[in-house]
Design a protein around this motif. Structure first.
Motif, PDB file in Angstrom:
ATOM      1  N   SER A   1      -6.408  13.495  -7.962  1.00 40.68           N
ATOM      2  CA  SER A   1      -5.928  14.186  -6.908  1.00 40.68           C
ATOM      3  C   SER A   1      -4.893  15.314  -7.045  1.00 40.68           C
ATOM      4  CB  SER A   1      -5.627  13.420  -5.590  1.00 40.68           C
ATOM      5  OG  SER A   1      -4.245  12.985  -5.809  1.00 40.68           O
ATOM      6  N   TYR A   2      -4.890  16.275  -6.296  1.00 37.65           N
ATOM      7  CA  TYR A   2      -3.783  17.302  -6.418  1.00 37.65           C
ATOM      8  C   TYR A   2      -2.507  16.659  -6.537  1.00 37.65           C
ATOM      9  CZ  TYR A   2      -0.288  20.781  -4.890  1.00 37.65           C
ATOM     10  OH  TYR A   2       0.609  21.534  -4.611  1.00 37.65           O
ATOM     11  N   PHE A   3      -2.533  15.243  -5.939  1.00 36.31           N
ATOM     12  CA  PHE A   3      -1.093  14.839  -5.787  1.00 36.31           C
ATOM     13  C   PHE A   3      -0.586  13.937  -6.773  1.00 36.31           C
ATOM     14  CE2 PHE A   3      -2.754  15.764  -1.442  1.00 36.31           C
ATOM     15  CZ  PHE A   3      -1.737  16.807  -1.022  1.00 36.31           C
ATOM     16  N   LEU A   4      -1.349  13.470  -7.671  1.00 44.34           N
ATOM     17  CA  LEU A   4      -1.040  12.273  -8.670  1.00 44.34           C
ATOM     18  C   LEU A   4       0.094  13.090  -9.539  1.00 44.34           C
ATOM     19  CD1 LEU A   4      -1.452   9.668  -9.731  1.00 44.34           C
ATOM     20  CD2 LEU A   4      -2.906  10.492 -11.469  1.00 44.34           C
ATOM     21  N   LEU A   5       0.986  12.230  -9.685  1.00 42.79           N
ATOM     22  CA  LEU A   5       2.220  12.930 -10.594  1.00 42.79           C
ATOM     23  C   LEU A   5       1.694  13.355 -12.023  1.00 42.79           C
ATOM     24  CD1 LEU A   5       5.175  10.316  -9.610  1.00 42.79           C
ATOM     25  CD2 LEU A   5       4.794  12.692  -8.841  1.00 42.79           C
ATOM     26  N   ASP A   6       2.086  14.376 -12.609  1.00 41.55           N
ATOM     27  CA  ASP A   6       1.843  14.596 -13.886  1.00 41.55           C
ATOM     28  C   ASP A   6       2.008  13.365 -14.793  1.00 41.55           C
ATOM     29  OD1 ASP A   6       1.303  17.041 -12.872  1.00 41.55           O
ATOM     30  OD2 ASP A   6       3.392  17.884 -13.647  1.00 41.55           O
ATOM     31  N   GLU A   7       3.281  12.752 -14.834  1.00 47.11           N
ATOM     32  CA  GLU A   7       3.383  11.434 -15.734  1.00 47.11           C
ATOM     33  C   GLU A   7       2.292  10.524 -15.911  1.00 47.11           C
ATOM     34  OE1 GLU A   7       5.261  12.928 -13.568  1.00 47.11           O
ATOM     35  OE2 GLU A   7       6.792  11.525 -12.652  1.00 47.11           O
ATOM     36  N   PHE A   8       1.614  10.449 -14.589  1.00 47.86           N
ATOM     37  CA  PHE A   8       0.638   9.517 -14.635  1.00 47.86           C
ATOM     38  C   PHE A   8      -0.579   9.972 -14.837  1.00 47.86           C
ATOM     39  CE2 PHE A   8       3.810   7.139 -11.383  1.00 47.86           C
ATOM     40  CZ  PHE A   8       4.290   6.391 -12.328  1.00 47.86           C
ATOM     41  N   GLU A   9      -1.012  11.182 -15.212  1.00 50.55           N
ATOM     42  CA  GLU A   9      -2.296  11.839 -15.538  1.00 50.55           C
ATOM     43  C   GLU A   9      -3.009  10.939 -16.381  1.00 50.55           C
ATOM     44  OE1 GLU A   9      -4.586  15.837 -16.516  1.00 50.55           O
ATOM     45  OE2 GLU A   9      -2.276  15.835 -16.024  1.00 50.55           O
ATOM     46  N   ASN A  10      -2.402  10.483 -17.574  1.00 49.01           N
ATOM     47  CA  ASN A  10      -3.121   9.980 -18.441  1.00 49.01           C
ATOM     48  C   ASN A  10      -2.611   8.294 -18.583  1.00 49.01           C
ATOM     49  OD1 ASN A  10      -4.539  11.920 -19.495  1.00 49.01           O
ATOM     50  ND2 ASN A  10      -2.792  12.592 -20.084  1.00 49.01           N
TER      51      ASN A  10
ATOM     52  N   VAL B   1       0.950  -1.243  -0.033  1.00 45.97           N
ATOM     53  CA  VAL B   1      -0.089   0.070  -0.036  1.00 45.97           C
ATOM     54  C   VAL B   1       0.970   1.283  -0.038  1.00 45.97           C
ATOM     55  CG1 VAL B   1      -1.703   1.523   1.362  1.00 45.97           C
ATOM     56  CG2 VAL B   1      -2.005  -1.302   1.208  1.00 45.97           C
ATOM     57  N   LEU B   2       1.954   1.263   0.757  1.00 46.37           N
ATOM     58  CA  LEU B   2       2.771   2.563   0.914  1.00 46.37           C
ATOM     59  C   LEU B   2       3.667   2.553  -0.147  1.00 46.37           C
ATOM     60  CD1 LEU B   2       3.472   4.390   3.255  1.00 46.37           C
ATOM     61  CD2 LEU B   2       5.315   2.907   4.002  1.00 46.37           C
ATOM     62  N   SER B   3       3.914   1.494  -0.924  1.00 53.74           N
ATOM     63  CA  SER B   3       4.844   1.538  -2.059  1.00 53.74           C
ATOM     64  C   SER B   3       3.767   1.978  -3.353  1.00 53.74           C
ATOM     65  CB  SER B   3       5.001  -0.149  -2.479  1.00 53.74           C
ATOM     66  OG  SER B   3       6.190  -0.012  -3.613  1.00 53.74           O
ATOM     67  N   PHE B   4       2.590   1.563  -3.343  1.00 52.53           N
ATOM     68  CA  PHE B   4       1.869   2.197  -4.440  1.00 52.53           C
ATOM     69  C   PHE B   4       1.531   3.707  -4.278  1.00 52.53           C
ATOM     70  CE2 PHE B   4       0.302  -2.066  -5.875  1.00 52.53           C
ATOM     71  CZ  PHE B   4       0.622  -1.935  -7.274  1.00 52.53           C
ATOM     72  N   CYS B   5       1.478   3.893  -2.963  1.00 58.26           N
ATOM     73  CA  CYS B   5       1.222   5.556  -2.542  1.00 58.26           C
ATOM     74  C   CYS B   5       2.576   6.366  -2.925  1.00 58.26           C
ATOM     75  CB  CYS B   5       1.154   5.689  -1.035  1.00 58.26           C
ATOM     76  SG  CYS B   5       0.591   7.119  -0.267  1.00 58.26           S
ATOM     77  N   LEU B   6       3.783   6.060  -2.578  1.00 52.05           N
ATOM     78  CA  LEU B   6       4.924   6.454  -3.157  1.00 52.05           C
ATOM     79  C   LEU B   6       4.935   6.542  -4.780  1.00 52.05           C
ATOM     80  CD1 LEU B   6       7.495   5.321  -0.408  1.00 52.05           C
ATOM     81  CD2 LEU B   6       6.237   7.418  -0.435  1.00 52.05           C
ATOM     82  N   MET B   7       4.786   5.303  -5.164  1.00 47.55           N
ATOM     83  CA  MET B   7       4.829   5.389  -6.878  1.00 47.55           C
ATOM     84  C   MET B   7       3.774   6.354  -7.410  1.00 47.55           C
ATOM     85  SD  MET B   7       4.145   1.996  -9.160  1.00 47.55           S
ATOM     86  CE  MET B   7       5.530   0.905  -8.638  1.00 47.55           C
ATOM     87  N   SER B   8       2.651   6.623  -6.725  1.00 48.63           N
ATOM     88  CA  SER B   8       1.695   7.474  -7.294  1.00 48.63           C
ATOM     89  C   SER B   8       2.057   8.833  -7.397  1.00 48.63           C
ATOM     90  CB  SER B   8       0.196   7.165  -6.773  1.00 48.63           C
ATOM     91  OG  SER B   8      -0.021   5.850  -6.899  1.00 48.63           O
ATOM     92  N   PHE B   9       2.564   9.087  -6.157  1.00 51.52           N
ATOM     93  CA  PHE B   9       2.665  10.472  -5.724  1.00 51.52           C
ATOM     94  C   PHE B   9       3.923  11.218  -5.610  1.00 51.52           C
ATOM     95  CE2 PHE B   9      -1.234   8.663  -3.604  1.00 51.52           C
ATOM     96  CZ  PHE B   9      -1.951   9.293  -4.724  1.00 51.52           C
TER      97      PHE B   9
END
Lengths: 363, 363
Positions: free
Chosen positions: B2-11, A89-97
């Protein structure tokens, strides 16, 4: 190392799990596992039909488990992300943000995985020192411009900070992501969960490995805003969609629905922990007052590393850290009453092996 | 978002799993699952003791399962990496050896996850067209300077290339990583496994989801050189050490050890596939000759998309792809004899609903 490994991973640091030796039977108190089995409802749930049902894919959305967790915690399934253990869960959180170079901070003494992950994801991380008494001062986190991970209660110290302090941190900057790891929250602490409805920059991470006695099942979850959970699921669906097995999903639902057993186990651990802490103090150990399923105490005669080795010789595994701030301490999971009696006998044998020593505890 | 999602993952594009509707009972032939349950030994292995044993962490090294797989395939446990499904195995492989911008190639028509992963890991990927008849020409792969992923047999076409062709590719450049996905190899194909001993740039990926009837258990594995497997485990230990649950490990060992049941299931599927392909041809469908647990055939009267929808109305789920090269085709898992009889009846009903149609198959 192969020709193909990326240079940036050449010196990657793997997580160092509590040892699982198999040379003999051990009383395993080194990984904060449980002396209680999973709920009997889990045993019922993982039946022949579900085992045979593994001939079909598990639900990648994990709706049934997310709904069961949501119902239990008073949130919707859309506010729940489930993963293969809180680590995933933490890994996906870091990967996402978080991308390489982004700024994050966490205490200098805490769950070592935050540092491992920060290095693995190549983040710019700062370890903010706990106070001398291991309590956490929230001010440097509030003053920092960094995102934050805090385990509350903390591991291995077992100390918690009030929810009001965390709220001050979360409210201080709505563009700061605050990840609160509540792995040990159920053993007598207040949860930050109500803040999720109020703030959209808070992610609360939980596990079934502690208060639900199921570390071997690999279930962790996060509760946060719908937008954050949706983002994490989007990333999960691009990197590992079917992350929970069908038996894991069934077992998890059964566990979260068995409130009575949960209360029984948690209360038993709390009662045993309080009793054990008292006896450790009687022997002469300085005990940090924890609100978790483990104790954290300072060695006073036999040095902590040596005490750990001597306990292992007696078939008891506990956790000792090399870090200089805590190298005089031992972290030990709270087991059953009989198990802790066995530990007390072992500790007294070791500490009384010196000339003229006659330590004891009240019966 | 969310505000936090990395731009590279937006799409970012999520994997689109075969649908799992729950509005009614379906005959699910859209995800190449199995109509056979897991081995009876799996049912025996996941017993009360192991379910209660989930109160302790699973072995993050997964030695027992890696050893069982190694013994079965004639390699050592150090040459086996296990993951939470072949998807996670592939994900760890890409994470270990590929950084954004690195070059990879795979067929234009293949398991869609390669493209999803290539995008998610932001690789520079090329999709090399299959020939018009969907066979794979190895020459452009050999001529390319890119690393390669090939599913052999391929999905959804079901076609395989000889091991000798893959050896030419692997031998052509020892600094090129070649990943061969043998998810469907057991249904009548030769494996590239012997090449692993000979070449250190080959990774072979397998799954328990097909020939071992356990997609819901989430077990995949890779066999490669010790150095490559060690690298992948290093990365796993930094990103998700405890990736397999204790029940998954036990169930996996039981399954891989039951050779008799494995042979029985695989041979049953092959027999049924051959019979079903013959009957599809009798109806008038152009059938690609597969060596997998599925068939791939071209619609000739009712367009494939419409045929898929009409089969769904009759309670039968099959897979149809929008991609223009295969949009006239249907991929359908081979189930039991009774299930395939039901499919034939449904197909005839649909195709004979047009004026003057009287298609039939021999009994």
């Amino acid at each position: 190392m192969s020709y193909f490994l990326l240079d940036e991973f050449e010196n990657i640091e793997p997580y160092n799990p509590g040892e699982q030796p198999d040379d003999r039977e051990y009383l395993k108190l080194n990984a904060n596992e449980s002396s209680f089995p999973p709920s009997p409802k889990v045993l019922e749930a993982i039946d022949k039909a579900h085992i045979n049902g593994m001939s079909h894919y598990s639900d990648p959305y994990c709706w049934k488990l997310r709904k069961a967790i949501g119902d239990h915690f008073g949130v919707s399934a859309e506010e729940v992300f489930v993963g293969n253990g809180a680590d995933e869960v933490l890994s996906f959180c870091l990967m996402s943000f978080f991308r390489p170079g982004m700024k994050i901070c966490f205490p200098d003494i805490t769950y070592d995985f935050y540092r491992i992950y920060a290095k693995a994801y190549r983040l710019d991380y700062e370890q903010i020192p706990l106070r001398d008494d291991f309590t956490l001062d929230i001010e440097p986190y509030i003053e920092s411009d960094r995102d934050v991970i805090i385990a509350n209660p903390n591991n291995p110290t077992g100390l918690a900070i009030p929810v009001s302090e965390i709220e001050r941190l979360v409210a201080s900057n709505k563009n700061r992501m605050v990840i609160i790891d509540e792995a040990y929250v159920d053993f007598g602490n207040e949860s930050v969960l109500p803040l999720v409805k109020k703030y959209s920059n808070l992610v609360v991470v939980y596990t079934f490995s502690k208060s639900r006695n199921m570390p071997g099942a690999r279930i962790g979850f996060a509760i946060s805003s719908k937008a954050i959970i949706e983002d994490m699921n989007k990333i999960k669906f691009a990197f590992n969609p079917f992350n929970l097995s069908s038996l894991t999903i069934e077992g998890g639902c059964a566990a979260v629905n068995d409130e009575v057993y949960f209360e029984y186990c948690v209360n038993s651990v709390i009662k045993e922990r309080e009793e054990f802490e008292k006896k450790l103090s009687e022997i002469g150990y300085e005990v940090i007052p924890t609100t978790t399923n483990f104790v954290f105490f300072k060695a006073f005669r036999t040095p902590a590393g040596e005490l750990t080795a001597k306990l292992k010789k007696k078939g008891i595994l506990v956790r000792h850290y090399d870090d200089e701030r805590v190298c005089d301490y031992i972290r030990m999971t709270v087991g059953t009453h009989d198990e802790m009696e066995r530990v007390l006998v072992a500790l007294l044998e070791i500490e009384n092996s010196y000339a003229g020593c006659k330590l004891s505890v009240t019966a």
